[in-house]
Scaffold this active site. Structure first.
Site: not given
Ligand code: RB5
Length: 150
Positions: A9, A66, A68, A99, A134
């Site tokens: 994203d 993304c 996180t 694994h 596994h």
């Molecule tokens: C975008 O701001 C953020 O929410 C997205 O990149 C991600 O971290 C969501 O889990």
């Protein structure tokens, strides 16, 4: 040349570009599934399209990024056959291949530094699945998925 898909994203866009270039340097044929700029988008759109490409065997594996890595983790692991693994360290990158036979690498563009991310990718690409006990455990996931369909 092995194919690999990559998507993100907006929060993963910068790291996606860096990893895409890195994969090309490693001689992978990279299918960049977007986005093509850093404008705000919704991570499910890009996670779903990448997971579908892997499930439909258009590519053997993929990388999604993304902010996180959590949103992409939730999305791609809804697809039976996807074993998406969120990595922010080298040990997890190695073990998720040995694994878990990870076929989608997930990273947080706001979590991992660029050089660490490249090393995570390198280890994830080069570590083989160990099979054996596994595989037996993965088979249980496959059986569970089948039980949901019937
Ligand atoms: C975008 O701001 C953020 O929410 C997205 O990149 C991600 O971290 C969501 O889990």
């Amino acid at each position: 040349m092995e194919k690999i898909a990559i998507s993100s994203d907006h929060a993963g866009y910068k790291l996606k570009k860096i990893i895409s270039t890195f994969l090309k340097e490693l001689d992978y044929q990279v299918d960049d599934m977007g986005p093509q700029n850093s404008e705000s988008v919704d991570y499910p759109d890009y996670g779903i399209s990448l997971a579908q490409a892997v499930v439909e065997r258009k590519v053997p594996r993929g990388v999604v990024i993304c902010g996180t890595g959590i949103g992409m983790s939730i999305v791609v692991n809804r697809f039976p056959g996807i074993r998406g693994t969120l990595c922010s360290d080298l040990y997890t990158a190695k073990l998720c291949r040995e694994h878990n036979d990870s076929n989608v690498l997930i990273m947080g563009g706001r979590v991992v530094g660029h050089d660490l991310a490249k090393e995570i990718v390198r280890i994830w690409l080069n570590t083989p699945f160990k099979g054996g006990r596994h595989q037996k455990r993965i088979n249980k996931i496959i059986q569970f998925d089948k039980s949901l369909k019937s």
